[in-house]
Design a protein around this motif. Structure first.
Motif, PDB file in Angstrom:
ATOM      1  N   ARG A  49     -10.208   1.325  12.644  1.00 57.04           N
ATOM      2  CA  ARG A  49      -8.840   1.033  12.212  1.00 57.04           C
ATOM      3  C   ARG A  49      -8.401  -0.310  12.782  1.00 57.04           C
ATOM      4  O   ARG A  49      -8.490  -0.539  13.995  1.00 57.04           O
ATOM      5  CB  ARG A  49      -7.934   2.149  12.719  1.00 57.04           C
ATOM      6  N   LYS A  50      -7.916  -1.207  11.900  1.00 53.31           N
ATOM      7  CA  LYS A  50      -7.448  -2.523  12.319  1.00 53.31           C
ATOM      8  C   LYS A  50      -5.973  -2.643  11.936  1.00 53.31           C
ATOM      9  O   LYS A  50      -5.634  -2.668  10.753  1.00 53.31           O
ATOM     10  CB  LYS A  50      -8.267  -3.616  11.627  1.00 53.31           C
ATOM     11  N   ALA A  80      -0.947   6.871   3.420  1.00 54.81           N
ATOM     12  CA  ALA A  80      -1.061   6.651   1.979  1.00 54.81           C
ATOM     13  C   ALA A  80      -1.824   5.356   1.736  1.00 54.81           C
ATOM     14  O   ALA A  80      -1.712   4.397   2.500  1.00 54.81           O
ATOM     15  CB  ALA A  80       0.326   6.554   1.345  1.00 54.81           C
ATOM     16  N   GLY A  81      -2.590   5.330   0.656  1.00 53.49           N
ATOM     17  CA  GLY A  81      -3.247   4.104   0.229  1.00 53.49           C
ATOM     18  C   GLY A  81      -2.258   3.248  -0.546  1.00 53.49           C
ATOM     19  O   GLY A  81      -1.208   3.729  -0.981  1.00 53.49           O
ATOM     20  N   ILE A  82      -2.578   1.980  -0.747  1.00 51.02           N
ATOM     21  CA  ILE A  82      -1.687   1.067  -1.472  1.00 51.02           C
ATOM     22  C   ILE A  82      -2.490   0.373  -2.557  1.00 51.02           C
ATOM     23  O   ILE A  82      -3.633  -0.030  -2.331  1.00 51.02           O
ATOM     24  CB  ILE A  82      -1.115  -0.031  -0.549  1.00 51.02           C
ATOM     25  N   VAL A  83      -1.872   0.196  -3.726  1.00 50.71           N
ATOM     26  CA  VAL A  83      -2.493  -0.565  -4.808  1.00 50.71           C
ATOM     27  C   VAL A  83      -2.142  -2.032  -4.571  1.00 50.71           C
ATOM     28  O   VAL A  83      -0.969  -2.399  -4.588  1.00 50.71           O
ATOM     29  CB  VAL A  83      -1.984  -0.100  -6.189  1.00 50.71           C
ATOM     30  N   LEU A  84      -3.167  -2.869  -4.338  1.00 52.18           N
ATOM     31  CA  LEU A  84      -2.957  -4.280  -4.028  1.00 52.18           C
ATOM     32  C   LEU A  84      -3.768  -5.168  -4.959  1.00 52.18           C
ATOM     33  O   LEU A  84      -4.764  -4.729  -5.527  1.00 52.18           O
ATOM     34  CB  LEU A  84      -3.390  -4.571  -2.584  1.00 52.18           C
ATOM     35  N   PHE A 121      -5.852  -1.437   8.144  1.00 48.34           N
ATOM     36  CA  PHE A 121      -7.084  -1.201   7.408  1.00 48.34           C
ATOM     37  C   PHE A 121      -7.802  -0.044   8.070  1.00 48.34           C
ATOM     38  O   PHE A 121      -8.012  -0.044   9.279  1.00 48.34           O
ATOM     39  CB  PHE A 121      -7.989  -2.436   7.424  1.00 48.34           C
ATOM     40  N   SER A 122      -8.168   0.955   7.287  1.00 47.78           N
ATOM     41  CA  SER A 122      -8.939   2.081   7.777  1.00 47.78           C
ATOM     42  C   SER A 122     -10.251   2.094   7.022  1.00 47.78           C
ATOM     43  O   SER A 122     -10.279   2.332   5.820  1.00 47.78           O
ATOM     44  CB  SER A 122      -8.162   3.380   7.546  1.00 47.78           C
ATOM     45  N   ASP A 123     -11.335   1.794   7.722  1.00 47.42           N
ATOM     46  CA  ASP A 123     -12.668   1.681   7.114  1.00 47.42           C
ATOM     47  C   ASP A 123     -12.657   0.726   5.922  1.00 47.42           C
ATOM     48  O   ASP A 123     -13.246   1.000   4.879  1.00 47.42           O
ATOM     49  CB  ASP A 123     -13.198   3.055   6.702  1.00 47.42           C
ATOM     50  N   VAL A 158      -0.983   2.621   4.588  1.00 49.55           N
ATOM     51  CA  VAL A 158       0.339   2.537   5.202  1.00 49.55           C
ATOM     52  C   VAL A 158       0.673   3.916   5.767  1.00 49.55           C
ATOM     53  O   VAL A 158       0.365   4.936   5.160  1.00 49.55           O
ATOM     54  CB  VAL A 158       1.412   2.054   4.187  1.00 49.55           C
ATOM     55  N   GLU A 159       1.246   3.924   6.967  1.00 54.23           N
ATOM     56  CA  GLU A 159       1.691   5.177   7.568  1.00 54.23           C
ATOM     57  C   GLU A 159       3.173   5.332   7.247  1.00 54.23           C
ATOM     58  O   GLU A 159       4.002   4.528   7.656  1.00 54.23           O
ATOM     59  CB  GLU A 159       1.480   5.155   9.084  1.00 54.23           C
ATOM     60  N   LEU A 160       3.484   6.363   6.462  1.00 59.29           N
ATOM     61  CA  LEU A 160       4.862   6.637   6.058  1.00 59.29           C
ATOM     62  C   LEU A 160       5.458   7.710   6.949  1.00 59.29           C
ATOM     63  O   LEU A 160       4.750   8.606   7.401  1.00 59.29           O
ATOM     64  CB  LEU A 160       4.907   7.149   4.620  1.00 59.29           C
TER      65      LEU A 160
END
Length: 158
Positions: free
Chosen positions: A7-8, A28-32, A113-115, A120-122
């Motif tokens: 995790r970074k 949650a993941g994010i669409v980027l 970044f996780s792996d 994002v931590e909500l």
């Protein structure tokens, strides 16, 4: 080339812990877009004004500032655009139910970044009133003074 491990941390919203009482957390993941990922890898983001909301059965993250990528061209992204969050349906329904209760809001606590994937931590949070903030600050100061007194007392006993 090996994939990233661990995790970074990119950005943290320290003010959220002061302004809100945190009830529940989830990842949650994010669409980027590509330039957003490159800008995040450079460690540039701000969660200060960010918030999340649920609209038409989808979770969205808004007002999070990911600055434009310096080497980007016409493909660059708008810095404060609305970004879709990747959550399971049951998680979205659970969050929608909590937020609909009133007084609750979705606040981003950290971006990381996780792996190799941006997350994002909500937090489901309830806003603190001014006297609650003062009370929490006073408790922290009292605990710090008590710890200091205990350390001093332990040193004297030696």
């Amino acid at each position: 080339m090996p994939r990233e491990q661990g995790r970074k941390l990119i950005a943290q919203n320290k003010k959220a812990r002061h302004d809100y009482s945190i009830e529940d957390r989830l990842e949650a993941g994010i669409v980027l877009t590509g330039t957003e990922v490159k800008s995040l890898r450079a460690g540039r983001a701000s969660l200060v004004d960010g918030y999340a909301f649920i609209e038409h059965g989808e979770a969205w993250l808004d007002a999070v500032n990911i600055p434009s990528y310096a080497q980007g061209t016409w493909t660059n992204h708008p810095p404060r655009r609305k970004r879709k969050l990747l959550l399971h349906r049951h998680e979205i329904d659970k969050l929608a139910g909590r937020v609909a209760q009133g007084g609750y809001t979705l606040v981003p606590l950290s971006l990381y970044f996780s792996d190799g994937r941006a997350k994002v931590e909500l937090a489901v949070a309830k806003g603190k009133r001014e006297y609650d903030k003062r009370h929490a600050l006073r408790e922290r100061q009292d605990k710090r003074e008590a710890d200091r007194a205990m350390r001093l007392r332990n040193r004297m006993g030696d």
